[in-house]
Design a protein around this motif. Structure first.
Motif, short mmCIF file in Angstrom:
data_model
loop_
_atom_site.label_atom_id
_atom_site.label_comp_id
_atom_site.label_asym_id
_atom_site.label_seq_id
_atom_site.Cartn_x
_atom_site.Cartn_y
_atom_site.Cartn_z
N LYS A 269 8.28 -8.34 10.75
CA LYS A 269 8.53 -7.84 9.27
C LYS A 269 9.22 -8.67 8.42
N SER B 231 1.44 -5.88 14.85
CA SER B 231 1.64 -7.34 14.46
C SER B 231 1.27 -8.02 15.64
N GLY C 111 1.94 4.96 1.58
CA GLY C 111 1.53 5.27 2.93
C GLY C 111 0.74 6.44 2.76
N TRP D 288 2.99 -2.82 9.53
CA TRP D 288 3.30 -2.34 8.16
C TRP D 288 4.89 -1.96 8.04
N THR D 289 5.68 -2.46 6.97
CA THR D 289 6.93 -1.90 6.79
C THR D 289 7.21 -1.17 5.46
N ARG D 290 8.13 -0.34 5.39
CA ARG D 290 8.42 0.50 4.40
C ARG D 290 9.39 -0.21 3.47
N ARG E 80 0.89 -1.46 -0.13
CA ARG E 80 0.06 0.02 0.16
C ARG E 80 0.93 1.18 0.07
N PRO F 284 2.57 4.94 7.83
CA PRO F 284 1.88 3.71 7.25
C PRO F 284 0.59 3.72 7.01
N TRP G 235 4.57 0.48 1.39
CA TRP G 235 4.33 -0.23 2.79
C TRP G 235 4.02 -1.82 2.43
N TYR G 236 4.55 -2.55 3.24
CA TYR G 236 3.73 -4.08 2.86
C TYR G 236 3.22 -4.30 4.29
N LEU G 237 2.18 -5.37 4.21
CA LEU G 237 1.49 -5.72 5.41
C LEU G 237 2.35 -7.03 5.95
#
Length: 560
Positions: free
Chosen positions: A182, A160, A146, A167-169, A144, A154, A175-177
């Motif tokens: 991560k 988590s 940000g 969410w990590t960039r 997604r 995020p 960003w991914y879920l």
């Protein structure tokens, strides 16, 4: 004999192609079972060297926790390649040999499947990061843009399950879920290519001769992520979303995935089986075993129960009733690689039996003798019930939980939640095979998690010499269960408020005393007891289970 008060029917004896309906399945956590090459990590060579132990137990199947290539961020559940073996654990050839060795003894093999997320080292995730936004490769995962002026925030402030942000960039700004660490990005199950990939994985293992799958996070996979994402509070608050339409978990549409898998399973002869790890309410479990779906879903209700006869009886009644409605067997579980071993849970004096060692609260006192007596008693109770039972490596030795020193912990739950939750390392400590020697016989090069000195008292070779040991109890119970399981029917016996007792076809019964005083046993002959010291002049002592052949017509199988 007392009056029958309830009749519960959960199905008929299964033909061979439905062997799992009344099976006993033994879970192996590969890195902690046995080490064949002396590097401190359990491996396939170690498992092959201990096949005789597995055979001697009398189990119907073995479930292998992840053995795939992995960075071991989350105990192997961060999978780099779903169609290979971690070189530290062995090779595909060794795995084939293990499957063949177990099959030669009539023992089937179930492998762990992790379809909610991969590792961030998986080739498809690396390709997704390299390909950039809007690419087919990136659409295999959940990316997604940000929030904020430059996308620096995020998509949502979610946590988590491991404690860090969900969410990590990546370098290009998206960003991914990841619902776990991560390093465990979630697959995008809205993409047909993900479906096709996992059908390939299923066929890969089916063609290699495995008999089924344990589906990790089976209540995850499909997601519904609208343009405006909900808050963490909304995700966590019951009733915010319609049942079956939560954005992240236990969605009705996840069953479409399993109906698709069923076509693959049924292409084999006999069909492959699958059991769901789905931490959902009992009534929602029926969704996972509906016609055309998976075969079983773990019932964790007894695992969560405290030492109380009324609670056990209620859970057993509800589980059997649900099993009858769905025409699937009930499943009974007390320990696995994610929870405190039940020999410790049942021996706690004060405090919460389920949360101890998983949180940093006040620690209750552990009475190991009490815990082992109760663990043996509930295991014998569960093995007498209709349905299938799942055992965890080391429980046949009566192993308690290990308090691993903080600086030697590996579980990301501990490290990423700042030590607020101690995590799962204590049930994953390598097994003691011998009372002496390096790592108590686990391997020549030590063990990847520290084993306490008191492990020597639980060593398999020591228990081999003691007919009253937990190891011998498991063997006797499983051998007798095989002879007694003629039908999946039970009838409750009323022997008092502190007793859980039921009769099985063929004229035998199981009686468990949850109270603090002896209780009279029905008229008959004791076939097996969890603790012979609990048998006193026709009475059953506290914290003890006995199986009896009742007076009357004798079934030949009970002529022991």
């Amino acid at each position: 004999m007392t009056d029958v008060v309830t009749d519960v029917v959960t199905g008929q004896v299964a033909p061979d192609e439905a062997w799992w309906r009344q099976a006993v399945v033994y879970q192996i956590y590969p890195r902690s079972f046995a080490d064949g090459n002396g590097d401190g990590i359990g491996d396939l060579a170690g498992m092959l060297s201990r096949v005789d132990h597995i055979v001697s137990l009398g189990v119907d199947a073995v479930w292998l926790s992840p053995f795939y290539p992995s960075a071991l961020v989350d105990g192997g559940y961060d999978v780099d390649d779903y169609m290979d073996v971690d070189p530290r654990i062995g090779t595909l050839d060794e795995l084939d040999r293990l499957v063949a060795a177990l099959h030669a003894h009539g023992i089937r093999v179930i492998v762990d499947l992790v379809p909610n997320h991969s590792s961030d080292r998986h080739e498809k995730f690396r390709a997704a990061v390299a390909a950039g936004p809007g690419s087919p490769e990136r659409d295999l995962y959940i990316f997604r843009d940000g929030r904020g002026e430059h996308g620096e925030l995020p998509p949502a402030q979610w946590s988590s399950l491991m404690g860090d942000p969900a969410w990590t960039r990546v370098p290009d700004g998206q960003w991914y879920l990841h619902l776990f660490t991560k390093e465990q990005p979630d697959w995008n199950w809205a993409n047909p290519a993900v479906h096709a990939y996992f059908l390939e994985v299923l066929r890969f293992w089916g063609d290699r001769g495995v008999d089924g799958f344990r589906v990790d996070v089976a209540n995850g996979l499909t997601k519904r992520l609208a343009a405006d994402l909900p808050t963490q509070e909304e995700l966590d608050t019951p009733g915010t979303f319609e049942v079956g339409d939560h954005p992240l978990f236990d969605r009705d549409d996840v069953q479409d995935v399993y109906r698709e898998w069923r076509e693959v399973f049924d292409a084999y002869d006999p069909p492959l089986m699958a059991v769901a790890e789905a931490w959902v309410t009992p009534d929602r479990r029926l969704r996972y075993t509906a016609s055309g779906g998976l075969d079983q879903a773990f019932g964790f209700d007894l695992l969560r129960a405290t030492w109380d006869a009324a609670s056990f009886r209620r859970i057993i009644e509800e589980s059997c009733a649900l099993a009858e409605r769905a025409d699937v067997p009930a499943t009974w579980v007390f320990s696995n690689h994610d929870v405190v071993r039940h020999a410790t849970r049942y021996g706690l004096v004060g405090g919460d039996e389920n949360d101890w060692l998983l949180s940093r609260g006040a620690h209750p006192v552990e009475d190991r003798d009490l815990g082992l007596r109760r663990a043996r008693a509930v295991t014998l109770l569960a093995l007498a019930l209709p349905g299938s039972a799942y055992l965890y490596q080391g429980e046949e030795l009566g192993l308690p939980e290990v308090m691993v020193p903080d600086d030697e912990r590996q579980d990301p739950v501990f490290w990423r939640k700042g030590g607020k939750e101690i995590g799962r390392d204590g049930c994953r400590v390598p097994l003691p095979w011998t009372k002496d020697g390096s790592s108590f016989g686990f391997g020549d090069g030590g063990a990847h998690l520290p084993q306490p000195e008191w492990f020597a008292r639980y060593a398999a070779d020591l228990q081999e010499q003691d007919p009253s040991s937990t190891l011998h109890l498991y063997r006797r119970a499983l051998a007798l269960r095989t002879r007694l399981q003629a039908a999946a029917r039970m009838e409750w016996l009323d022997l008092g408020d502190e007793v859980v007792a039921f009769q099985r076809p063929g004229g035998w019964c199981s009686v468990t005393n949850f109270g603090t005083a002896p209780v009279p046993l029905p008229q008959g002959t004791v076939l097996l007891a969890s603790d012979d010291r609990g048998l006193q002049d026709g009475s059953l002592g506290p914290d003890t289970t006995a199986w009896l052949r009742l007076d009357g017509p004798v079934d030949p199988a009970l002529d022991v």
